[in-house]
Design a protein around this motif. Structure first.
Motif, PDB file in Angstrom:
ATOM      1  N   LEU A   8     -25.599  58.873  92.249  1.00  0.00           N
ATOM      2  CA  LEU A   8     -24.860  58.457  93.602  1.00  0.00           C
ATOM      3  C   LEU A   8     -24.377  57.007  93.377  1.00  0.00           C
ATOM      4  CD1 LEU A   8     -27.288  59.723  96.315  1.00  0.00           C
ATOM      5  CD2 LEU A   8     -25.459  60.963  95.317  1.00  0.00           C
ATOM      6  N   ASN A   9     -23.284  57.093  92.442  1.00  0.00           N
ATOM      7  CA  ASN A   9     -22.723  55.442  92.065  1.00  0.00           C
ATOM      8  C   ASN A   9     -21.751  55.237  93.274  1.00  0.00           C
ATOM      9  OD1 ASN A   9     -23.931  55.093  89.597  1.00  0.00           O
ATOM     10  ND2 ASN A   9     -22.743  56.702  88.810  1.00  0.00           N
ATOM     11  N   GLU A  10     -22.129  54.256  93.996  1.00  0.00           N
ATOM     12  CA  GLU A  10     -21.131  53.903  95.034  1.00  0.00           C
ATOM     13  C   GLU A  10     -20.293  52.529  94.740  1.00  0.00           C
ATOM     14  OE1 GLU A  10     -20.851  55.814  97.616  1.00  0.00           O
ATOM     15  OE2 GLU A  10     -22.339  57.319  97.486  1.00  0.00           O
ATOM     16  N   GLU A  11     -19.179  52.371  95.188  1.00  0.00           N
ATOM     17  CA  GLU A  11     -18.274  51.263  95.035  1.00  0.00           C
ATOM     18  C   GLU A  11     -19.111  49.965  95.729  1.00  0.00           C
ATOM     19  OE1 GLU A  11     -14.031  53.338  95.525  1.00  0.00           O
ATOM     20  OE2 GLU A  11     -14.656  51.491  96.656  1.00  0.00           O
ATOM     21  N   THR A  12     -19.131  48.898  95.167  1.00  0.00           N
ATOM     22  CA  THR A  12     -19.947  47.787  95.198  1.00  0.00           C
ATOM     23  C   THR A  12     -19.491  46.889  96.533  1.00  0.00           C
ATOM     24  OG1 THR A  12     -18.857  46.514  93.708  1.00  0.00           O
ATOM     25  CG2 THR A  12     -20.964  47.566  93.148  1.00  0.00           C
ATOM     26  N   GLY A  13     -18.207  47.068  96.882  1.00  0.00           N
ATOM     27  CA  GLY A  13     -17.624  46.317  97.843  1.00  0.00           C
ATOM     28  C   GLY A  13     -17.969  46.670  99.379  1.00  0.00           C
ATOM     29  N   ALA A  14     -19.231  46.518  99.542  1.00  0.00           N
ATOM     30  CA  ALA A  14     -19.594  46.539 101.070  1.00  0.00           C
ATOM     31  C   ALA A  14     -18.948  45.818 101.845  1.00  0.00           C
ATOM     32  CB  ALA A  14     -21.067  46.406 101.187  1.00  0.00           C
ATOM     33  N   THR A  15     -18.884  46.266 103.205  1.00  0.00           N
ATOM     34  CA  THR A  15     -18.006  45.338 104.112  1.00  0.00           C
ATOM     35  C   THR A  15     -19.178  44.953 105.155  1.00  0.00           C
ATOM     36  OG1 THR A  15     -17.684  47.139 105.681  1.00  0.00           O
ATOM     37  CG2 THR A  15     -16.183  46.700 103.887  1.00  0.00           C
ATOM     38  N   ALA A  16     -18.820  43.820 105.912  1.00  0.00           N
ATOM     39  CA  ALA A  16     -19.723  43.240 106.683  1.00  0.00           C
ATOM     40  C   ALA A  16     -20.134  44.396 108.131  1.00  0.00           C
ATOM     41  CB  ALA A  16     -19.147  41.980 107.212  1.00  0.00           C
ATOM     42  N   ALA A  17     -19.359  45.202 108.171  1.00  0.00           N
ATOM     43  CA  ALA A  17     -19.423  46.108 109.407  1.00  0.00           C
ATOM     44  C   ALA A  17     -20.390  47.445 108.860  1.00  0.00           C
ATOM     45  CB  ALA A  17     -18.079  46.980 109.726  1.00  0.00           C
ATOM     46  N   GLU A  18     -20.713  47.425 107.828  1.00  0.00           N
ATOM     47  CA  GLU A  18     -21.585  48.553 107.412  1.00  0.00           C
ATOM     48  C   GLU A  18     -23.043  48.034 107.497  1.00  0.00           C
ATOM     49  OE1 GLU A  18     -20.641  48.850 103.155  1.00  0.00           O
ATOM     50  OE2 GLU A  18     -19.995  50.915 103.455  1.00  0.00           O
ATOM     51  N   GLU A  19     -23.843  48.824 108.138  1.00  0.00           N
ATOM     52  CA  GLU A  19     -25.009  48.521 108.596  1.00  0.00           C
ATOM     53  C   GLU A  19     -25.991  48.546 107.450  1.00  0.00           C
ATOM     54  OE1 GLU A  19     -26.424  51.129 111.741  1.00  0.00           O
ATOM     55  OE2 GLU A  19     -25.128  50.319 113.131  1.00  0.00           O
ATOM     56  N   THR A  20     -25.769  49.767 106.587  1.00  0.00           N
ATOM     57  CA  THR A  20     -26.604  49.676 105.406  1.00  0.00           C
ATOM     58  C   THR A  20     -25.895  49.513 104.077  1.00  0.00           C
ATOM     59  OG1 THR A  20     -27.844  51.506 106.560  1.00  0.00           O
ATOM     60  CG2 THR A  20     -28.075  51.391 104.030  1.00  0.00           C
ATOM     61  N   PRO A  21     -26.302  48.360 103.275  1.00  0.00           N
ATOM     62  CA  PRO A  21     -25.876  47.909 102.042  1.00  0.00           C
ATOM     63  C   PRO A  21     -25.589  49.118 100.992  1.00  0.00           C
ATOM     64  CG  PRO A  21     -27.408  46.418 102.609  1.00  0.00           C
ATOM     65  CD  PRO A  21     -27.622  47.662 103.473  1.00  0.00           C
ATOM     66  N   ASP A  97     -33.657  51.441 103.418  1.00  0.00           N
ATOM     67  CA  ASP A  97     -32.153  51.568 103.310  1.00  0.00           C
ATOM     68  C   ASP A  97     -32.265  52.786 102.348  1.00  0.00           C
ATOM     69  OD1 ASP A  97     -31.896  49.427 104.890  1.00  0.00           O
ATOM     70  OD2 ASP A  97     -31.593  47.878 103.542  1.00  0.00           O
ATOM     71  N   CYS A  98     -33.058  52.864 101.323  1.00  0.00           N
ATOM     72  CA  CYS A  98     -32.785  54.213 100.438  1.00  0.00           C
ATOM     73  C   CYS A  98     -32.952  55.334 101.285  1.00  0.00           C
ATOM     74  CB  CYS A  98     -33.617  54.027  99.390  1.00  0.00           C
ATOM     75  SG  CYS A  98     -33.424  52.959  97.658  1.00  0.00           S
ATOM     76  N   LEU A  99     -33.893  55.356 102.192  1.00  0.00           N
ATOM     77  CA  LEU A  99     -34.084  56.672 102.931  1.00  0.00           C
ATOM     78  C   LEU A  99     -32.836  56.910 103.770  1.00  0.00           C
ATOM     79  CD1 LEU A  99     -37.855  56.416 103.769  1.00  0.00           C
ATOM     80  CD2 LEU A  99     -36.694  57.837 102.200  1.00  0.00           C
ATOM     81  N   GLU A 100     -32.598  55.986 104.522  1.00  0.00           N
ATOM     82  CA  GLU A 100     -31.330  55.882 105.499  1.00  0.00           C
ATOM     83  C   GLU A 100     -29.933  56.587 104.596  1.00  0.00           C
ATOM     84  OE1 GLU A 100     -28.748  53.244 108.615  1.00  0.00           O
ATOM     85  OE2 GLU A 100     -30.567  52.506 107.880  1.00  0.00           O
ATOM     86  N   LYS A 101     -29.875  55.932 103.448  1.00  0.00           N
ATOM     87  CA  LYS A 101     -28.550  56.401 102.648  1.00  0.00           C
ATOM     88  C   LYS A 101     -28.747  57.726 102.161  1.00  0.00           C
ATOM     89  CE  LYS A 101     -25.291  55.332  99.267  1.00  0.00           C
ATOM     90  NZ  LYS A 101     -24.125  55.590  99.972  1.00  0.00           N
ATOM     91  N   ILE A 102     -29.914  58.210 101.797  1.00  0.00           N
ATOM     92  CA  ILE A 102     -30.105  59.622 101.351  1.00  0.00           C
ATOM     93  C   ILE A 102     -29.952  60.564 102.465  1.00  0.00           C
ATOM     94  CG2 ILE A 102     -31.620  61.336 100.757  1.00  0.00           C
ATOM     95  CD1 ILE A 102     -33.034  58.879  98.935  1.00  0.00           C
ATOM     96  N   GLY A 103     -30.273  60.077 103.858  1.00  0.00           N
ATOM     97  CA  GLY A 103     -30.070  60.859 105.026  1.00  0.00           C
ATOM     98  C   GLY A 103     -28.407  61.000 105.297  1.00  0.00           C
ATOM     99  N   GLU A 104     -27.844  59.804 105.217  1.00  0.00           N
ATOM    100  CA  GLU A 104     -26.456  59.759 105.522  1.00  0.00           C
ATOM    101  C   GLU A 104     -25.846  60.585 104.527  1.00  0.00           C
ATOM    102  OE1 GLU A 104     -25.450  55.809 105.268  1.00  0.00           O
ATOM    103  OE2 GLU A 104     -26.297  55.221 107.187  1.00  0.00           O
TER     104      GLU A 104
END
Length: 497
Positions: A8-21, A97-104
């Motif tokens: 799960l390689n995600e783009e590193t540009g997280a926005t301030a609006a995102e709840e989970t990095p 945060d990992c568990l939340e991301k896996i759930g999403e």
């Protein structure tokens, strides 16, 4: 055992609006069974360093270090002094945060909380962090074509005689028990001392149980057939003996499936004195203005029970469509954990459908006697109906909760507010949600179905008497019961065996 590794390689540009990095995770998922997943998660070093940096950046301005004013200590000193505390904080944040991301990312549809050994998880000084957990999930399966089904539907036009029978059954709940000198007959009540034994050793004892004389005496772990014949003609001081076979799911696993001896000592025989149908009694029943208003309410109650039977029949037929693809092996641990919640769901369904407490107890005992099988069936049904709910975007709304709680309150005689408070206190609102959604799904299925009507045959209300007693007890054979009796008996006491 299937093994799917997903990078799960995600783009590193997280926005301030995102709840989970955004997290750079490697998730490895193993499938020991259809409903179990063993998940191994690897967190990149870059993410770990970022979480440490964020944690120390937040801590430094308020850190209290001897020799420095609050918030003025150099960052390296703060990092050295608070390393352990911050490491625990980072571990907790990363896990959450990992568990939340896996759930999403919806790798699976979880039906339980993940089981993680927190003590075994460590945040390394260098390199990535790895942790594992087990989780129960909804199985994956191919949905059949459920629209246009041919469904058998029980139908019945309730007559005045049906209402008369239900009214008589209702009146017995408000009748007085009057001592009788006559031998017991079917329909009478008996007060009993009960003892069960296995190979001569006492297993369970209960005193002063009151039971109505009916064909079947239902325990939570077995049934005594022919209870009416056993008790007919009995009078005070009589002792009756019989045998019962415990169910395979009896709570006393040592004796599950075994046959026990049962002794019933009759203490007293009582008969019913039905109440007068006067104005005061009508008010007590539910503020009914007349007997006709009461009879109208009874007819509505019978209609709800018919609706329950129709939905139960439809549910069984829908599930039967998945026989080939729904032969999943459900883990014993899952069945054991879910059995209590399925029992609660079944009771809530019966209560909102207007069944009496005695009928509910009988059904409850039946479910307990076959808890694994009934839970497995109910879970498979739930998985299927939940899939349809997702496809059709069916959800429970606040008005649905209010309606269900109102119907349960009518049956129990409590206020809706009190019923809701009890459900919330016992953590059963999610069970109620499932009940609502499943009923809505069944309604949609029936809207798209073709019906073949069949006569509705209500289960006889006078065949089963249920008591909240486990004939096999809750655990090991109680040898201590016999030892205590012998120790307490005086020399020459004729009660000593």
């Amino acid at each position: 055992m299937s093994d799917e590794t997903q990078d799960l390689n995600e783009e590193t540009g997280a926005t301030a609006a995102e709840e989970t990095p955004n997290l750079d995770l490697v998730v490895n998922i193993e499938s020991p069974s259809a409903c179990e997943r063993h998940v191994t998660v690897t967190v990149s070093r870059a993410d770990i360093d970022r979480y440490f940096d964020d944690a120390f950046s937040e801590l430094v301005p308020s850190a209290s270090v001897p020799g420095f004013r609050v918030g003025k200590a150099p960052r390296k000193i703060v990092e050295s002094r608070f390393k352990k505390e911050v490491s625990d904080q980072v571990k907790g944040s990363l896990l959450m945060d990992c568990l939340e991301k896996i759930g999403e990312d919806k790798h699976f549809a979880a039906i339980s909380e993940p089981e993680i050994d927190l003590e075994a998880v460590e945040v390394p000084d260098t390199g990535p962090m790895t942790f594992e957990f087990d989780i129960e999930v909804r199985p994956e399966f191919e949905m059949p074509q459920w629209k246009g089904l041919s469904i058998t539907r029980p139908m019945h036009e309730f007559t005045d005689q049906d209402v008369d029978d239900q009214l008589e059954s209702m009146l017995t709940r408000y009748a007085q028990l009057v001592p009788s000198k006559e031998p017991a007959q079917v329909g009478d009540y008996v007060t009993l001392n009960l003892k069960t034994s296995f190979e001569g050793k006492t297993v369970e004892q209960e005193e002063e149980i009151i039971a109505r004389v009916r064909p079947v005496l239902s325990f939570t772990d077995c049934e005594l057939e022919g209870f009416d014949k056993l008790m007919e003609g009995a009078k005070a001081d009589d002792k009756k003996t019989a045998q019962v076979t415990l169910s395979a799911d009896a709570p006393n696993e040592e004796l599950a499936g075994k046959t026990l001896d049962i002794e019933l000592e009759v203490l007293e025989v009582k008969t019913l004195k039905l109440p007068e149908m006067d104005e005061d009694f009508l008010q007590e029943l539910g503020n009914f203005e007349s007997e006709e208003a009461l009879r109208d309410a009874i007819r509505q109650n019978l209609e709800r029970q018919l609706e329950y039977s129709q939905q139960k029949k439809a549910r069984e037929q829908i599930t039967a469509l998945l026989v080939e693809s729904a032969d999943w092996d459900l883990p014993p641990g899952l069945l054991k954990r879910q059995s209590a919640r399925e029992l609660e769901r079944a009771i809530m369904e019966l209560r909102r459908s207007g069944f009496s407490e005695s009928e509910i107890r009988a059904r409850e005992n039946q479910l307990r006697q076959n808890s694994n099988a009934s839970t497995a069936t109910a879970l498979k049904e739930h998985f299927i109906l939940e899939r349809i709910a997702e496809d059709e975007e069916i959800e429970a709304e606040e008005g649905d909760y209010n309606q269900e709680i109102f119907l349960m309150a009518m049956q129990s005689g409590e206020s809706p507010r009190r019923v809701r408070a009890q459900l919330e206190k016992r953590g059963l609102m999610d069970v109620l949600r499932n009940q609502i959604v499943e009923r809505k799904v069944l309604a949609v299925v029936q809207e798209n179905a073709e019906f073949q009507d069949e006569p509705y045959e209500p289960q006889s209300r006078d065949t089963v008497e249920a008591i909240n007693v486990a004939a096999g007890g809750a655990g090991e054979i109680h040898e201590a019961v016999e030892a205590k009796k012998e120790a307490e008996a005086e020399p020459g006491d004729d009660t000593k065996e």
